[in-house]
Scaffold this active site. Structure first.
Site, PDB file in Angstrom:
ATOM      1  N   HIS A   1      46.963  49.251  53.307  1.00 20.19           N
ATOM      2  CA  HIS A   1      46.740  48.042  53.644  1.00 20.19           C
ATOM      3  C   HIS A   1      47.544  47.380  54.554  1.00 20.19           C
ATOM      4  O   HIS A   1      47.472  46.432  55.154  1.00 20.19           O
ATOM      5  CB  HIS A   1      46.872  47.234  52.141  1.00 20.19           C
ATOM      6  CG  HIS A   1      48.325  47.609  51.362  1.00 20.19           C
ATOM      7  ND1 HIS A   1      47.777  48.886  50.712  1.00 20.19           N
ATOM      8  CD2 HIS A   1      49.294  47.037  51.236  1.00 20.19           C
ATOM      9  CE1 HIS A   1      49.255  48.891  49.804  1.00 20.19           C
ATOM     10  NE2 HIS A   1      50.107  48.034  50.136  1.00 20.19           N
TER      11      HIS A   1
ATOM     12  N   HIS B   1      43.193  33.710  28.551  1.00 23.19           N
ATOM     13  CA  HIS B   1      43.636  34.370  27.384  1.00 23.19           C
ATOM     14  C   HIS B   1      42.363  35.061  26.566  1.00 23.19           C
ATOM     15  O   HIS B   1      41.431  34.461  26.475  1.00 23.19           O
ATOM     16  CB  HIS B   1      44.164  33.126  26.324  1.00 23.19           C
ATOM     17  CG  HIS B   1      44.650  34.170  24.896  1.00 23.19           C
ATOM     18  ND1 HIS B   1      45.890  34.788  24.914  1.00 23.19           N
ATOM     19  CD2 HIS B   1      44.130  34.047  23.775  1.00 23.19           C
ATOM     20  CE1 HIS B   1      45.985  35.418  23.728  1.00 23.19           C
ATOM     21  NE2 HIS B   1      45.032  34.913  23.016  1.00 23.19           N
TER      22      HIS B   1
END
Ligand code: NAI
Length: 463
Positions: A319, A442
């Protein structure tokens, strides 16, 4: 007769092919030279991608063998079909490398199959495997030839028993005993693959720690976890040679008894690949370690000849090479281009993964930068509990005065994906409070990142 291009890219790894595509998008007439029939370079053909396929398969094998009983899943006899595992890896590579062929075509990049050699400023010859030569000319040349495995003095690869990462992706049988020289990313990833498949693996590391360059606290925790999984380590081990016997090898370690094994993986780093590139024909000199020196525009000492990726040094990561390739051609065409070297993540794909971005604690101490630190363990994260991966933690480092995030280090499930959030935060010059005040869904592992950011200000909720 030579064929004229605006840009000639030598090498079709992640640096080269991405640069070629970006340059074509910006309107240049681009050639991309690659000597291997499959595009994608080390990363796609014999590096990141095949190793990740084997890491996934070997992890599934290990889980199926003994990891699922406490989840209420009983599996009968589990057997390894190594040829099929290798085949699945090869299929993955083949699909992806063909995909790059398609991308080059789609972007009208002309692909040349053969060895590229600079013959003069603006001139490159391509020699194919039959020895036929094509001459190309172009205003700009971009060297993106990557790196090759390094070895140690007195140790030669034989491609069978003393091997580099390339051959260690293709052992036709599981070695009973394997020695890995080097406790870096390659050693730990491929050592893990073969250990899971049944090898007794010993990692010999010269330093008194693994993963040099990564955050020390995390490296120590990783060492514990890897040992608990059955990987063996000898730290402070200076390997001085390998002797080949009829069927085995003896690895010599200074001050220790020889270690006998079936295969040796030498994973002591990689060196820049500049062999037969014709650098001397244009007067480009490499530095002491063989890297091509460049300026801030990625231009070498010769006008119009640029270099990016492993061949210029720095982190040898796909990358990083991609970003440099894009920045280099954008600078050529538009005058602007940018890589933020403080926000390049690095990941080791062990299980759990080890991920890092920005400065380590050691680097901050060395530079005399005052910092605050927030840590949060995955054991206190609901999702990590539910998926049964509670080892490790997230650590966030922020400037003591300004609270700007300076680094993050994660050992834990999907650490490689979780680090992206902090890389973006660093790129946007975010403070730890910025991260702490963002809503994280969550139950997710990403909540551990939020909590670590809250912990910088001593207000983590769940720990
Ligand atoms: P590395 O440089 O990361 O690690 C090599 C290790 O070998 C070091 O810990 C070094 O101290 C040790 N060593 C050197 N000489 C030794 C000796 N005589 N005896 C024992 N140990 C010795 O190199 P590695 O793992 O070969 O990887 C090559 C490059 O490829 C690195 O730049 C790495 O970052 C990159 N890479 C990255 C991956 C990832 O991001 N997941 C995966 C694979 C490679």
């Amino acid at each position: 007769m030579s064929t004229q291009h605006d840009l000639i890219v030598i090498g079709a790894g992640p640096g080269g092919y991405v640069a070629a595509i970006r340059a074509a998008q910006l309107g240049l007439k681009v050639a991309c030279i690659e000597k291997e029939p499959a595009l994608g370079g080390t990363c796609l053909r014999v590096g990141c991608i095949p190793s990740k396929a084997l890491l996934e398969s070997s992890e599934l094998f290990e889980q199926a063998k003994d990891g699922l009983i406490n989840r209420g899943i009983r599996i009968g006899k589990v057997e390894l079909d190594l040829p099929q595992m290798l085949n699945q890896k090869d299929q993955t590579v083949s699909t992806l490398t063909k995909g790059i062929e398609g991308l080059l075509k789609k972007n009208k990049v002309t692909r040349y199959l053969g060895h590229g050699r600079i013959t003069a400023p603006g001139a490159v010859s391509v020699t194919n495997s039959q020895g036929q030569v094509s001459e190309l000319t172009g205003k700009n040349i971009l060297i993106a030839t990557g790196s090759v495995p390094a070895t140690l003095p007195g140790i030669d690869f034989d491609g069978d028993r003393v091997v580099s990462s390339t051959e260690a992706l293709n052992f036709s049988t599981v070695p009973a005993k394997m020695v890995v020289i080097g406790g870096g990313a390659i050693g730990l990833e491929l050592g893990t693959v073969w250990r899971r498949l049944g090898s007794k693996v010993m990692v010999l590391e010269y330093l008194d720690r693994i993963l040099p360059g990564m955050d020390d606290e995390l490296a120590k925790q990783s060492l514990k976890v890897l040992k608990s999984q059955g990987l063996e380590f000898q730290l402070g081990a200076k390997v001085t040679g390998v002797t080949l016997n009829r069927k085995t090898c003896d690895v010599h370690v200074e001050g220790h008894e020889n270690l006998r094994c079936d295969r040796v993986l030498v994973a002591v780093g990689r060196r820049p690949n500049t062999a037969d590139l014709g650098l001397e024909s244009v007067g480009i000199e490499t530095d002491k370690r063989g890297f091509i020196p460049i300026n801030e525009a990625y231009q070498s000492s010769v006008n119009g000849i640029y270099a990016i990726g492993d061949v210029i040094g720095g982190a040898m990561l796909a990358h990083k090479a991609e970003e440099e390739g894009i920045a280099c051609v954008e600078k050529i065409v538009t005058g602007y281009g940018h890589v933020n070297y403080d926000a390049i993540p690095a990941i080791v794909y062990s299980s759990p993964e080890i991920a890092s971005v920005g400065a380590t604690e050691e680097q901050l101490k060395e530079s005399g930068i005052d910092y605050k630190k927030g840590s949060f363990p995955f054991a206190a994260n609901g999702r990590a509990r539910a998926i049964g991966h509670t080892e490790g933690m997230v650590k966030i480092l922020a400037d003591k005065k300004t609270d700007r995030i300076l680094g993050a280090h994660i050992l834990g499930p999907h650490a490689g994906d979780l680090i992206a959030e902090v890389a973006v935060a660093i790129e946007f010059c975010a403070s730890s409070e910025d991260l702490a005040r963002c809503t994280h869904a969550h139950p997710t592992l990403a909540e551990a990142v939020k909590e670590a950011a809250m912990a910088v200000d001593k207000r983590a909720i769940h720990f």
